[in-house]
Design an enzyme around this catalytic site. Structure first.
Site, mmCIF file in Angstrom:
data_model
loop_
_atom_site.group_PDB
_atom_site.id
_atom_site.type_symbol
_atom_site.label_atom_id
_atom_site.label_comp_id
_atom_site.label_asym_id
_atom_site.label_seq_id
_atom_site.Cartn_x
_atom_site.Cartn_y
_atom_site.Cartn_z
ATOM 1 N N HIS A 258 0.847 -1.195 0.000
ATOM 2 C CA HIS A 258 0.000 0.000 0.000
ATOM 3 C C HIS A 258 0.880 1.241 0.000
ATOM 4 C CE1 HIS A 258 -3.213 2.778 1.087
ATOM 5 N NE2 HIS A 258 -4.050 1.826 0.714
ATOM 6 N N ASP A 313 -7.806 -5.449 0.180
ATOM 7 C CA ASP A 313 -8.320 -6.333 -0.868
ATOM 8 C C ASP A 313 -7.904 -7.793 -0.688
ATOM 9 O OD1 ASP A 313 -9.581 -4.254 -2.159
ATOM 10 O OD2 ASP A 313 -7.821 -3.739 -3.341
HETATM 11 N N1 ACO Z 1 4.268 -7.589 -4.286
HETATM 12 C C1 ACO Z 1 5.606 -7.553 -4.489
HETATM 13 N N2 ACO Z 1 6.355 -6.433 -4.416
HETATM 14 C C2 ACO Z 1 5.722 -5.284 -4.125
HETATM 15 C C3 ACO Z 1 4.341 -5.245 -3.891
HETATM 16 C C4 ACO Z 1 3.613 -6.449 -3.984
HETATM 17 N N3 ACO Z 1 2.289 -6.484 -3.789
HETATM 18 N N4 ACO Z 1 3.966 -3.973 -3.628
HETATM 19 C C5 ACO Z 1 5.097 -3.236 -3.685
HETATM 20 N N5 ACO Z 1 6.151 -4.028 -4.007
HETATM 21 C C6 ACO Z 1 7.553 -3.617 -4.136
HETATM 22 C C7 ACO Z 1 7.852 -3.125 -5.555
HETATM 23 O O1 ACO Z 1 8.251 -4.174 -6.401
HETATM 24 C C8 ACO Z 1 8.960 -2.141 -5.285
HETATM 25 O O2 ACO Z 1 10.150 -2.862 -5.051
HETATM 26 P P1 ACO Z 1 11.595 -2.258 -5.482
HETATM 27 O O3 ACO Z 1 11.743 -0.990 -4.702
HETATM 28 O O4 ACO Z 1 12.539 -3.331 -5.090
HETATM 29 O O5 ACO Z 1 11.494 -1.999 -6.955
HETATM 30 C C9 ACO Z 1 8.565 -1.513 -3.963
HETATM 31 O O6 ACO Z 1 7.771 -2.484 -3.306
HETATM 32 C C10 ACO Z 1 7.768 -0.226 -4.121
HETATM 33 O O7 ACO Z 1 6.698 -0.461 -5.038
HETATM 34 P P2 ACO Z 1 5.832 0.723 -5.690
HETATM 35 O O8 ACO Z 1 4.938 0.120 -6.716
HETATM 36 O O9 ACO Z 1 6.704 1.854 -6.110
HETATM 37 O O10 ACO Z 1 5.067 1.214 -4.405
HETATM 38 P P3 ACO Z 1 3.687 1.912 -4.351
HETATM 39 O O11 ACO Z 1 3.664 2.751 -3.161
HETATM 40 O O12 ACO Z 1 3.320 2.566 -5.628
HETATM 41 O O13 ACO Z 1 2.775 0.597 -4.149
HETATM 42 C C11 ACO Z 1 0.801 -0.520 -4.717
HETATM 43 C C12 ACO Z 1 1.461 0.589 -3.906
HETATM 44 C C13 ACO Z 1 0.669 -0.062 -6.186
HETATM 45 C C14 ACO Z 1 -0.581 -0.737 -4.121
HETATM 46 C C15 ACO Z 1 1.636 -1.821 -4.665
HETATM 47 O O14 ACO Z 1 1.874 -2.216 -3.334
HETATM 48 C C16 ACO Z 1 0.997 -2.954 -5.457
HETATM 49 O O15 ACO Z 1 1.149 -3.019 -6.690
HETATM 50 N N6 ACO Z 1 0.274 -3.892 -4.750
HETATM 51 C C17 ACO Z 1 -0.436 -4.968 -5.413
HETATM 52 C C18 ACO Z 1 -1.765 -4.465 -5.928
HETATM 53 C C19 ACO Z 1 -2.741 -4.208 -4.801
HETATM 54 O O16 ACO Z 1 -2.930 -5.038 -3.934
HETATM 55 N N7 ACO Z 1 -3.397 -3.037 -4.860
HETATM 56 C C20 ACO Z 1 -4.425 -2.655 -3.893
HETATM 57 C C21 ACO Z 1 -3.994 -1.485 -3.090
HETATM 58 S S1 ACO Z 1 -5.209 -1.106 -1.856
HETATM 59 C C22 ACO Z 1 -6.464 -0.382 -2.684
HETATM 60 O O17 ACO Z 1 -6.321 0.202 -3.721
HETATM 61 C C23 ACO Z 1 -7.794 -0.520 -2.120
#
Ligand code: ACO
Length: 378
Positions: A258, A313
């Site tokens: 998140h 979720d």
């Molecule tokens: N699984 C694996 N790695 C992850 C995940 C995940 N679910 N989420 C973040 N990371 C890692 C990324 O790969 C990245 O790693 P790195 O720095 O080594 O490259 C790091 O964490 C940061 O990721 P970002 O995408 O830049 O972080 P952001 O703050 O944008 O992430 C997000 C938020 C988009 C929700 C992300 O956690 C994700 O894609 N999760 C999966 C989708 C999900 O469950 N979304 C629902 C969110 S809640 C809602 O909307 C109600």
């Protein structure tokens, strides 16, 4: 030197009295009330009152609000026909966008401080009718208008499945509606705010929000999270799946991570409790809950050091599945609830903080070039 915040991270676009999030400590409050207390002691209708009028209602205020909701479920036949005119395999959120576009052409009125809140209440009621009919159209069932009842959740479940829901089902649906009702300014609410900043109508704001919610990185994640459990199929296959998909192929673990929470999402804890309770009703649901528990354990083991934990979720899909909803409806159920947050935020913005949202982009292309006539360009 202009600063760019990729993903608008740490950019504040408004003040709000609606929702407080402490992402480091996993705290979520609406109007100062802990989310656990609201789920435990109030109903979605009370939360509607809280968000729109700033406080929990008295008995009289609550009854008035319920009457307003009950009186507003009706939507024009043309909108029902529009939903049913789409192919059954259409995307459920796309169908909601279409229905809300149609509603905006009928109910899209000017902003008016005296009527904005009533407009929001009517919109939320009509969202129930739209969502139930999207399900029914996709399932090849006849259209329905939700009937008046003592509970928004009860009317919605009755309309969706054309049967009387149990009190446990109503309570779980009500809890889900409260849990998804608002979350400050994620992508969908921001899309609604941008739209409201042009003084476009409230229904159009919801169309914009629905479009943003649809993506798998936002509202679509509940469906994607549950599809992982379906793909795993049996609890004993979880470790092998996790090793291949997450560790080797480095796929994102859906329902984890998140932008704001750097610890366990407080909503996920509550959804987990409901998922456990409801899933006991069928072997299939119990199996998916068991798989979810195993994925959760492996996910936390792998990602806790990066502060990536289950989000709202992760377990909500098990609750929705246990209630009898097909996976394709999960994002629409989220949307139904979030119509409250979207409308409350745009009202807060338009009434008290309005300014056209118009950011800039930092130009990095060539500064000046001469146009060469096409016949001389080679
Ligand atoms: N699984 C694996 N790695 C992850 C995940 C995940 N679910 N989420 C973040 N990371 C890692 C990324 O790969 C990245 O790693 P790195 O720095 O080594 O490259 C790091 O964490 C940061 O990721 P970002 O995408 O830049 O972080 P952001 O703050 O944008 O992430 C997000 C938020 C988009 C929700 C992300 O956690 C994700 O894609 N999760 C999966 C989708 C999900 O469950 N979304 C629902 C969110 S809640 C809602 O909307 C109600």
């Amino acid at each position: 030197m202009s600063q760019i915040s990729r993903g608008l991270e740490n950019v504040f676009i408004k003040t709000t009295a609606l929702t407080y999030i402490d992402g480091d400590n996993g705290i979520l409050r609406y109007g100062g009330f802990d989310i656990d207390d609201l789920v435990e002691h109030t109903s979605f209708e009370e939360v509607i009152h809280l968000m729109l009028y700033g406080d929990l209602p008295t008995k009289v205020q609550l009854q008035r609000l319920k009457t307003s909701l009950n009186e507003a479920y009706e939507i024009p036949q043309q909108v029902i026909d529009t939903i049913y005119s789409l192919p059954r395999e259409s995307d459920a959120i796309g169908m909601m966008e279409t229905a809300f576009s149609a509603l905006s052409s009928i109910y899209g009125e000017m902003w008016n401080k005296n009527t904005n809140k009533e407009t929001a209440i009517k919109l939320i009621a009509k969202a129930s009718t739209v969502t139930a009919n999207v399900l029914r159209a996709k399932e090849g069932k006849k259209p329905v208008i939700p009937e008046s009842s003592d509970s928004f959740a009860r009317s919605f479940l009755s309309a969706s499945f054309a049967r009387t829901p149990t009190n446990d089902e109503v309570k779980a649906m009500d809890a889900a509606l409260i849990l998804y009702a608002d979350h400050e300014v994620p992508a969908s609410t921001t899309a609604a705010l941008v739209t409201s900043s042009t003084l476009s109508d409230m229904y159009s704001c919801v169309v914009a929000a629905l479009a943003a919610l649809k993506g798998p990185l936002h509202g679509g994640a509940a469906e994607e999270a549950f599809k992982q459990f379906l793909e795993i199929g049996e609890p004993e296959r979880t470790e092998e799946w996790f090793k291949k998909k997450i560790l080797e192929e480095k796929s994102r673990l859906m329902g984890f991570g998140h932008r704001v929470y750097k610890t366990y999402d407080p909503r996920a804890k509550i959804f987990k409790r409901y998922a456990q309770k409801l899933s006991e009703r069928s072997n299939e649901a119990r199996k998916y809950f068991e798989i979810a528990l195993k994925v959760e354990e492996l996910g936390i083991e792998k990602f806790a050091e990066k502060h990536i934990y289950p989000n709202t979720d992760f377990f909500s899909g098990v609750v929705f599945y246990s209630l009898g909803f097909p996976v394709y409806m999960f994002t629409s159920l989220f949307a139904l609830s979030r119509t409250l947050g979207w409308t409350a935020h745009v009202i807060e913005y338009v009434e008290d903080q309005h300014r056209l949202i118009r950011p800039r982009a930092l130009y990095i292309g060539p500064l000046k070039r001469e146009v060469i006539p096409i016949e001389l360009r080679g």
